[in-house]
Design an enzyme around this catalytic site. Structure first.
Site, mmCIF file in Angstrom:
data_model
loop_
_atom_site.group_PDB
_atom_site.id
_atom_site.type_symbol
_atom_site.label_atom_id
_atom_site.label_comp_id
_atom_site.label_asym_id
_atom_site.label_seq_id
_atom_site.Cartn_x
_atom_site.Cartn_y
_atom_site.Cartn_z
ATOM 1 N N TYR A 273 42.847 29.985 38.034
ATOM 2 C CA TYR A 273 43.558 29.237 37.659
ATOM 3 C C TYR A 273 44.933 28.684 38.087
ATOM 4 C CZ TYR A 273 42.547 33.842 34.695
ATOM 5 O OH TYR A 273 42.104 34.326 33.442
ATOM 6 N N LYS B 50 41.913 38.206 40.617
ATOM 7 C CA LYS B 50 40.904 37.539 40.073
ATOM 8 C C LYS B 50 40.191 36.888 41.095
ATOM 9 C CE LYS B 50 41.580 37.853 35.755
ATOM 10 N NZ LYS B 50 43.036 36.836 35.170
ATOM 11 N N ASP C 57 49.134 38.814 34.626
ATOM 12 C CA ASP C 57 47.745 38.378 35.702
ATOM 13 C C ASP C 57 46.970 37.083 35.414
ATOM 14 O OD1 ASP C 57 44.891 39.490 34.856
ATOM 15 O OD2 ASP C 57 44.662 38.043 33.928
ATOM 16 N N HIS D 72 35.956 38.310 38.531
ATOM 17 C CA HIS D 72 35.573 37.144 37.468
ATOM 18 C C HIS D 72 35.418 37.072 36.596
ATOM 19 C CE1 HIS D 72 39.013 34.010 36.174
ATOM 20 N NE2 HIS D 72 38.807 34.876 35.010
#
Length: 300
Positions: free
Chosen positions: A53, A84, A48, A128
């Protein structure tokens, strides 16, 4: 219901998602590839990531390295990859571009022919969070639906959505594909019974992020008692609780041993009494942010 880490959960899209996955939030790009590779070696089949990120390409690189191992029987379709769309990319045009950018990460760090060394598709793309407004959220979903029809994405879903945000989407005239999941913070001190019950009623899978409470509850006295009783670490108790709650769960670590330990929970089960007593069903134990409470009619 199977509480095993390698069991698969059927999504309303027709695809399946592994019940446990590796979360890579805050994993530096330099360590994400190795963490993903270590996780796949340990038996994970679910990774994930997210644009926010800043480690999508490196997470994919870890998957590709694993698949390229000589004699490895695991195939691309055995691995589930999620990313996302971040808040700043809400809206049809921005979301379309963000999806294309995520698709471009699927060759990992390869300098070779990117068509031959490529994941080929994304298993799941999420919005997100709902941190924009109705028009932007729904136009983002429009772009996601088009990407599914184009074969770039298999399933689409949301993250950090509260009931009003999900209802907004389900009641939209332009809805052609229902959200497959809602990824939200869930653990024994943040059980969200109303939201989880609603999602299950709508056949939307609740996916638990921060199941280890970002480490903030690992010294809880009751958790320590359970760890001693079951001869497991506090983290393993929390992961087992998340599995027995029926969630798809995403423990995060960049430590190879902890990554292995986090999936080593198939040899025990919490008793019904212990499961029910751990934590507090009605405590709002947020450890990070909580966009589920964002007003649906917000201007931004």
């Amino acid at each position: 219901m199977s509480f095993k880490t390698n069991s698969l959960v059927k999504l309303n899209s027709g695809y399946t998602i592994p019940r446990i996955g590796l979360g890579v939030y805050k994993a530096e790009a330099s360590e994400a590839s190795d963490s993903v590779f270590d996780a796949l070696e340990a038996g994970y089949r679910h990774v994930d990531s997210a644009k926010f990120y800043k480690n999508e390409r490196d997470s994919v690189e870890g998957i590709l390295r694993f698949l390229e191992k000589p004699g490895n029987p695991v195939k691309r379709e055995d691995i589930f990859y999620t990313t996302k769309i971040w808040n700043e990319d809400h809206g049809y045009e921005k979301a379309t571009a963000a999806i294309e950018a995520a698709f471009e990460q699927l060759s990992g760090n390869s300098k070779e022919d990117q068509k031959s060394r490529n994941l080929g598709y994304i298993d799941l793309v999420l919005i997100h969070s709902p941190l924009s407004n109705t028009e932007k959220r729904l136009n983002t979903w429009k772009a996601l639906q088009e990407a599914v029809k184009a074969g770039k994405i298999r399933s689409i879903g949301v993250s950090n959505y509260g009931i009003p945000h999900v209802e907004e989407l389900l009641n939209w005239d332009g809805l052609q594909i229902k959200p497959a999941v809602d990824q939200i913070e869930l653990h024994p001190w943040l059980q969200r019974p109303e939201l989880v019950g609603y999602l299950r009623k709508k056949n939307i899978v609740p996916v638990a992020y921060s199941p280890l409470t970002r480490g903030k509850r690992l010294d809880d006295a009751q958790l320590a008692e359970y760890a001693k009783r079951y001869n497991k670490s506090p983290a393993q108790i929390l992961i087992k609780w998340s599995l027995q709650a029926g969630f798809v769960t995403l423990p995060k670590s960049t430590n190879a041993q902890r990554i292995r330990d986090n999936i080593d929970v198939d040899d025990f089960e919490l008793s019904v009494e212990d499961f029910d007593k751990l934590g507090d069903k009605y405590e709002n134990g947020i450890t990070g942010w909580d966009p589920t409470v964002h007003p649906v009619d917000a201007d931004a």
